[in-house]
Design a protein around this motif. Structure first.
Motif, PDB file in Angstrom:
ATOM      1  N   ASN A  10       0.842  -1.204   0.000  1.00 43.42           N
ATOM      2  CA  ASN A  10       0.000   0.000   0.000  1.00 43.42           C
ATOM      3  C   ASN A  10       0.871   1.246   0.000  1.00 43.42           C
ATOM      4  O   ASN A  10       2.066   1.188   0.316  1.00 43.42           O
ATOM      5  CB  ASN A  10      -0.950   0.039   1.202  1.00 43.42           C
ATOM      6  CG  ASN A  10      -2.173   0.913   0.922  1.00 43.42           C
ATOM      7  OD1 ASN A  10      -2.387   1.364  -0.205  1.00 43.42           O
ATOM      8  ND2 ASN A  10      -2.985   1.163   1.924  1.00 43.42           N
ATOM      9  N   ASP A  47       0.142  -3.227   5.255  1.00 39.46           N
ATOM     10  CA  ASP A  47      -0.584  -1.951   5.140  1.00 39.46           C
ATOM     11  C   ASP A  47       0.104  -0.926   6.032  1.00 39.46           C
ATOM     12  O   ASP A  47       0.876  -1.274   6.932  1.00 39.46           O
ATOM     13  CB  ASP A  47      -2.048  -2.130   5.567  1.00 39.46           C
ATOM     14  CG  ASP A  47      -2.957  -1.017   5.054  1.00 39.46           C
ATOM     15  OD1 ASP A  47      -2.486  -0.133   4.302  1.00 39.46           O
ATOM     16  OD2 ASP A  47      -4.167  -1.036   5.393  1.00 39.46           O
ATOM     17  N   CYS A  73      -5.022  -4.961   7.292  1.00 39.92           N
ATOM     18  CA  CYS A  73      -5.296  -3.534   7.029  1.00 39.92           C
ATOM     19  C   CYS A  73      -5.292  -2.711   8.294  1.00 39.92           C
ATOM     20  O   CYS A  73      -5.547  -3.210   9.394  1.00 39.92           O
ATOM     21  CB  CYS A  73      -6.620  -3.315   6.286  1.00 39.92           C
ATOM     22  SG  CYS A  73      -7.701  -4.673   6.129  1.00 39.92           S
ATOM     23  N   SER A  80     -10.205  -5.704   3.592  1.00 39.69           N
ATOM     24  CA  SER A  80     -10.090  -4.269   3.323  1.00 39.69           C
ATOM     25  C   SER A  80     -10.951  -3.486   4.313  1.00 39.69           C
ATOM     26  O   SER A  80     -12.001  -3.982   4.756  1.00 39.69           O
ATOM     27  CB  SER A  80     -10.534  -3.969   1.880  1.00 39.69           C
ATOM     28  OG  SER A  80     -10.250  -2.637   1.519  1.00 39.69           O
ATOM     29  N   ARG A 136     -11.642  -7.143  -3.369  1.00 41.82           N
ATOM     30  CA  ARG A 136     -10.237  -6.741  -3.286  1.00 41.82           C
ATOM     31  C   ARG A 136     -10.084  -5.472  -2.446  1.00 41.82           C
ATOM     32  O   ARG A 136      -9.122  -5.332  -1.716  1.00 41.82           O
ATOM     33  CB  ARG A 136      -9.692  -6.474  -4.692  1.00 41.82           C
ATOM     34  CG  ARG A 136      -8.941  -7.638  -5.311  1.00 41.82           C
ATOM     35  CD  ARG A 136      -7.629  -7.907  -4.584  1.00 41.82           C
ATOM     36  NE  ARG A 136      -7.164  -9.267  -4.762  1.00 41.82           N
ATOM     37  CZ  ARG A 136      -6.349  -9.680  -5.719  1.00 41.82           C
ATOM     38  NH1 ARG A 136      -5.898  -8.844  -6.621  1.00 41.82           N
ATOM     39  NH2 ARG A 136      -5.971 -10.939  -5.764  1.00 41.82           N
ATOM     40  N   CYS A 137     -11.031  -4.537  -2.625  1.00 39.89           N
ATOM     41  CA  CYS A 137     -10.822  -3.207  -2.028  1.00 39.89           C
ATOM     42  C   CYS A 137     -12.175  -2.582  -1.727  1.00 39.89           C
ATOM     43  O   CYS A 137     -13.131  -2.759  -2.496  1.00 39.89           O
ATOM     44  CB  CYS A 137     -10.049  -2.345  -3.034  1.00 39.89           C
ATOM     45  SG  CYS A 137      -9.626  -0.695  -2.461  1.00 39.89           S
ATOM     46  N   ARG A 166     -13.707   1.368  -0.533  1.00 40.75           N
ATOM     47  CA  ARG A 166     -13.367   2.774  -0.270  1.00 40.75           C
ATOM     48  C   ARG A 166     -14.655   3.581  -0.097  1.00 40.75           C
ATOM     49  O   ARG A 166     -15.555   3.505  -0.939  1.00 40.75           O
ATOM     50  CB  ARG A 166     -12.542   3.374  -1.423  1.00 40.75           C
ATOM     51  CG  ARG A 166     -11.130   2.809  -1.534  1.00 40.75           C
ATOM     52  CD  ARG A 166     -10.236   3.246  -0.380  1.00 40.75           C
ATOM     53  NE  ARG A 166      -8.908   2.661  -0.444  1.00 40.75           N
ATOM     54  CZ  ARG A 166      -8.521   1.574   0.216  1.00 40.75           C
ATOM     55  NH1 ARG A 166      -9.381   0.924   0.994  1.00 40.75           N
ATOM     56  NH2 ARG A 166      -7.283   1.118   0.125  1.00 40.75           N
ATOM     57  N   ASN A 183      -7.373  -4.061  -8.046  1.00 39.75           N
ATOM     58  CA  ASN A 183      -6.674  -4.106  -6.759  1.00 39.75           C
ATOM     59  C   ASN A 183      -6.870  -2.857  -5.915  1.00 39.75           C
ATOM     60  O   ASN A 183      -6.786  -2.926  -4.686  1.00 39.75           O
ATOM     61  CB  ASN A 183      -5.160  -4.251  -6.993  1.00 39.75           C
ATOM     62  CG  ASN A 183      -4.807  -5.537  -7.679  1.00 39.75           C
ATOM     63  OD1 ASN A 183      -5.391  -6.580  -7.405  1.00 39.75           O
ATOM     64  ND2 ASN A 183      -3.839  -5.482  -8.588  1.00 39.75           N
ATOM     65  N   ALA A 184      -7.061  -1.708  -6.565  1.00 42.03           N
ATOM     66  CA  ALA A 184      -6.946  -0.438  -5.842  1.00 42.03           C
ATOM     67  C   ALA A 184      -7.984   0.565  -6.318  1.00 42.03           C
ATOM     68  O   ALA A 184      -8.356   0.569  -7.498  1.00 42.03           O
ATOM     69  CB  ALA A 184      -5.542   0.140  -6.050  1.00 42.03           C
TER      70      ALA A 184
END
Length: 342
Positions: A25, A66, A106, A152, A193-194, A196, A248-249
């Motif tokens: 990360n 992380d 994480c 995550s 995966r992620c 946010r 991934n992000a």
């Protein structure tokens, strides 16, 4: 989502002294253009992204999965050696804030709660008070069982979203962690995966290993839930076959609320989630995109070009961090054009 033209531009300025193994990360500070980077090479590195300068390096007992800032003078990391560590950058001092029973996947710092939040493959979430005296018995605020291994985490205000194996999503209010406010299942069929949170606090996005992103909302009313949707991305067609890459992000632009996604295809795309449009695609990076972060003012985008071993241990490009100067046209939503009157 509808597509935008693909420009021919460079990937940005490459940082000197990158990690020597996979980048897990990277994060910009909320107070400066300092960048914190965690890696499988057992290090946490602090860079001044503007000056292209490695300012500090800390060594873990194992891969670092992380990292996050506390403030400009200190930060935290999550280790495969089961530890949660704190670093004071100026003095080089570090201590162990606490431990999990398995690798810590994480870590987040909540300014609202003044706590560090960690998620582990031991199927727990833990909250720590870094102001407590050193040692887990003084800093651990609470341990919260999760349905599966934590993959995550994301925070916005007092909201915490936890994504685990088995496609589970738990939404907490940090002011009352006794149980989740919402227990959900990912609307994507494959492994998360992620996750946010939207900067405006209304919901969150999820990405999966199967080239898709879902846009979700906290408000469970029927009206709000009709706004949720998912879209395909990071795919290509090869002789009629659809090749699908993990996403991934993800990173949200702090000013415009648009967001970037990075995939194992080596591409970074920028999306307008409200108008359901792709705004931009940057030219291809050398290998998989492992992590993304916008600076606090949205002027810079840090991109980790780092093979994520999705095809096993094969020869691959060296791990690299690129710092892009962000042009407004790449991230600003385009106004909807009204049809001309007939």
């Amino acid at each position: 989502m509808s597509a935008a033209p693909v420009p021919l531009n460079s990937g940005g300025k490459e940082l000197l002294n990158p990690p020597s193994d996979g980048i897990s990360n990277l994060r910009f500070s909320n107070h400066s253009d300092h960048l914190l980077v965690s890696s499988w090479d057992k290090t946490v590195r602090l860079y001044d992204a503007n000056a292209n300068l490695l300012k500090g390096e800390f060594l873990h007992g194992g891969p670092v999965l992380d990292c996050c800032f506390h403030d400009d003078s200190s930060g935290f990391s999550a280790g495969a050696d089961h530890t949660v560590r704190r670093y004071v950058f100026s003095s080089g001092k570090e201590d162990i804030l606490g431990r999990h029973d398995a690798p810590v996947r994480c870590i987040e710092y909540s300014y609202a709660a003044g706590q560090v939040i960690t998620g582990s493959w031991d199927k727990t979430l833990k909250c720590w008070d870094p102001r407590g005296a050193s040692g887990p018995e003084n800093t651990l605020v609470g341990t919260y069982q999760q349905p599966e291994r934590v993959y995550s985490l994301s925070l916005v205000g007092n909201k915490l979203v936890v994504a685990t194996a088995g496609r589970h999503i738990n939404v907490y209010d940090l002011r009352n962690m006794s149980q989740p406010e919402q227990r959900r299942e990912s609307s994507l069929k494959y492994q998360t995966r992620c996750v946010r949170c939207y900067p405006n606090g209304t919901g969150f996005s999820l990405s999966s290993v199967e080239g898709r992103v879902a846009m979700e909302f906290f408000d469970m009313s029927e009206a709000a839930q009709t706004k949720k949707y998912a879209f395909k991305c990071h795919r290509k067609s090869d002789n009629g076959r659809d090749i699908v890459y993990p996403v991934n992000a993800m990173a949200f632009h702090p000013i415009y609320g648009t967001f970037a996604t990075g995939g194992c295809d080596g591409f970074v795309n920028v999306w307008d989630g409200i108008n359901k449009k792709r705004l931009y695609q940057y030219s291809k990076y050398p290998t998989s995109i492992a992590a993304l972060s916008f600076s606090r003012d949205g002027r810079l985008l840090a991109v980790a070009s780092s093979y994520t071993f999705e095809e096993g241990d094969i020869p691959h490009e060296p791990d690299a961090i690129f710092i892009r100067s962000v042009n407004e046209v790449e991230v600003k939503p385009k106004p909807k054009t009204l049809a001309a009157p007939s």
